[in-house]
Design an enzyme around this catalytic site. Structure first.
Site, PDB file in Angstrom:
ATOM      1  N   ARG A  66      60.669  50.142 -19.439  1.00  0.00           N
ATOM      2  CA  ARG A  66      60.040  48.837 -19.614  1.00  0.00           C
ATOM      3  C   ARG A  66      59.022  48.651 -18.499  1.00  0.00           C
ATOM      4  O   ARG A  66      57.828  48.798 -18.717  1.00  0.00           O
ATOM      5  CB  ARG A  66      61.146  47.782 -19.578  1.00  0.00           C
ATOM      6  N   MET A  92      62.020  20.022 -38.268  1.00  0.00           N
ATOM      7  CA  MET A  92      61.558  20.010 -36.882  1.00  0.00           C
ATOM      8  C   MET A  92      62.533  19.256 -35.968  1.00  0.00           C
ATOM      9  O   MET A  92      62.814  19.693 -34.860  1.00  0.00           O
ATOM     10  CB  MET A  92      60.165  19.371 -36.801  1.00  0.00           C
ATOM     11  N   LYS A 140      65.966  33.126 -13.990  1.00  0.00           N
ATOM     12  CA  LYS A 140      64.722  33.124 -14.768  1.00  0.00           C
ATOM     13  C   LYS A 140      64.888  32.268 -16.031  1.00  0.00           C
ATOM     14  O   LYS A 140      66.016  31.953 -16.439  1.00  0.00           O
ATOM     15  CB  LYS A 140      64.359  34.557 -15.156  1.00  0.00           C
ATOM     16  N   TYR A 154      63.667  19.973 -47.170  1.00  0.00           N
ATOM     17  CA  TYR A 154      62.354  20.472 -47.582  1.00  0.00           C
ATOM     18  C   TYR A 154      62.476  21.647 -48.541  1.00  0.00           C
ATOM     19  O   TYR A 154      63.366  22.499 -48.385  1.00  0.00           O
ATOM     20  CB  TYR A 154      61.554  20.924 -46.351  1.00  0.00           C
TER      21      TYR A 154
HETATM   22  C1  LIG Z   1      67.528  39.392 -16.555  1.00  0.00           C
HETATM   23  C2  LIG Z   1      67.727  40.470 -15.591  1.00  0.00           C
HETATM   24  C3  LIG Z   1      68.971  40.631 -14.932  1.00  0.00           C
HETATM   25  C4  LIG Z   1      70.199  39.809 -15.266  1.00  0.00           C
HETATM   26  O1  LIG Z   1      70.866  40.351 -16.391  1.00  0.00           O
HETATM   27  P1  LIG Z   1      72.257  39.754 -16.914  1.00  0.00           P
HETATM   28  O2  LIG Z   1      72.702  40.727 -17.921  1.00  0.00           O
HETATM   29  O3  LIG Z   1      71.942  38.409 -17.493  1.00  0.00           O
HETATM   30  O4  LIG Z   1      73.169  39.664 -15.757  1.00  0.00           O
HETATM   31  C5  LIG Z   1      69.054  41.583 -13.932  1.00  0.00           C
HETATM   32  N1  LIG Z   1      67.997  42.367 -13.607  1.00  0.00           N
HETATM   33  C6  LIG Z   1      66.817  42.271 -14.245  1.00  0.00           C
HETATM   34  C7  LIG Z   1      65.692  43.190 -13.860  1.00  0.00           C
HETATM   35  C8  LIG Z   1      66.634  41.339 -15.259  1.00  0.00           C
HETATM   36  O5  LIG Z   1      65.453  41.260 -15.907  1.00  0.00           O
END
Ligand SMILES: *Cc1c(COP(=O)(O)O)cnc(C)c1O
Length: 370
Positions: A136, A313, A38, A264
């Protein structure tokens, strides 16, 4: 030893292979490995990561959003892809691209079944996410009957896996909480399996879960493959090598007289004679203003140079008064000796935020010594 000519994020595929093999070595041979790619592969390049991981044997991929999965499919990735956090507006294209949704709430389950039926699917692969304490996303333990009621009314969906996510697997002080999450997942999963009449895969571990909780490996683990390296000493294993290194060069050197200011809002004021260097990387590249004003540092010829004044920037300025260097010399923002976690810590954050913030403007350079 490479020497860069501009700001680059180097992606070292030999390190990726190393981390993959290292994490595999912690698993029983039959346990599958899902690589989480991701957020552009944690800020690197999702397609490059996924292609390499597919070649060396990753069993599954996960992304957060449907658009990320589509990008992988369009690049030719054929391995199954779990979409961790999809929205109903994208379910139709999710099916078109053979992506597999995480069904994480009653609304998402109902909406997905509706779209799968409309698109005349039979046994479309989907995954059920349970909340075991992260609070979550995910179904609650007592949603099992609700889930079964809806699944029993359709043959459009087949459950590939049941999964959950650990909240604090890196924290040894939270062992009791984590063991409770593992037990709660086991209990809910066996209840689901009994009612489903078939046995989907189970998975709960992230990277630190792989390292700290072998009892939670189940049938598959989900890991970012340590793309960020070992993180910090408490959290991760030093065997994990950072896949990404952020490097730049010295554009120009200035000599400041005592009392002169820099940048700045004149945020830095020279107490004595100060030699400064300007580096072509700024907040638009992902080095936020919180790194400025001596909160964090870069490395030149192995020596620390603090970021002084406000981050601009497109530039940062650093103090090189005590460093023997010249214009054009290499500057390390983070690499395998100066870890992203330490650099991020100075700015009050973690390596993940530093890495995923690196903007597309920074050129990705692939180093492939395999
Ligand atoms: C991002 C994520 C992972 C990976 O976690 P790491 O600690 O980077 O290995 C696994 N499961 C879910 C649901 C995630 O959102």
């Amino acid at each position: 030893m490479s020497s860069v000519k501009e700001t680059v994020l180097e992606i070292n595929l030999a390190h990726l292979t190393h981390n993959y093999n290292y994490l595999r070595s912690k698993l029983k041979p039959e346990v599958k490995l899902l690589a989480v790619v991701k957020a552009a592969g944690y800020g690197s390049d999702a397609v490059v990561m996924a292609k390499h991981l597919e070649r060396i044997g990753a069993d599954y991929f996960a992304v957060a959003y449907v658009s990320e999965g589509i990008a992988l499919r369009e690049a030719g990735i054929t391995t199954p892809i779990l979409v961790l956090h999809p929205q109903p507006i994208n379910f139709s294209s999710l099916i078109d691209y053979r992506l597999e949704p995480s069904l994480y709430s009653p609304r998402i389950l109902r909406e997905f079944i509706k779209v799968a039926v409309t698109k005349k699917q039979k046994g479309y692969p989907a995954h059920i996410k349970f909340n075991t304490g992260l609070n979550r996303i995910g179904f609650w333990e007592n949603d099992v009957d609700y889930i079964m009621d809806h699944l029993n009314k359709t043959d459009s969906v087949k459950i590939q896996s049941l999964f959950s996510h650990l909240a604090a697997s890196e924290d040894h002080n939270e062992k009791e909480f984590t063991l409770n999450q593992i037990n709660s997942f086991k209990k809910t999963a066996s209840e689901m399996i009994a009612k489903l009449g078939y046995t989907p895969m189970l998975h709960q571990s992230n990277t630190s879960g792989i390292l700290n909780y072998p009892e939670a490996h189940f049938d598959m683990v989900r890991t970012g493959i340590g793309l960020y390296g070992y993180g910090n000493e408490v959290i991760y294993d030093k065997e994990l090598k950072p896949v990404a290194s952020l490097k730049s060069i010295i554009s120009q050197i200035h000599m400041l007289e005592p009392g002169e200011t820099l940048g700045y809002n004149r945020a830095f004021k020279a107490d004595g004679y100060t030699k400064t260097a300007t580096i072509p990387i700024g907040h638009a590249d992902g080095i936020g203003r919180q790194y400025g004003n001596k909160n964090s540092f870069v490395t030149i010829h192995g020596k620390k140079a603090y970021i002084i004044g406000n981050v601009c920037m497109d530039m940062i300025m650093i103090d090189i008064t005590d460093i023997d260097c010249k214009e054009g010399d290499e500057v390390i923002i983070f690499d395998n000796t100066s870890s992203a976690a330490i650099i991020a810590e100075g700015a009050g954050t973690i390596s993940y935020e530093l890495l995923t913030a690196i903007s597309p403007r920074v050129k990705r350079v692939i180093i492939d010594n395999n």
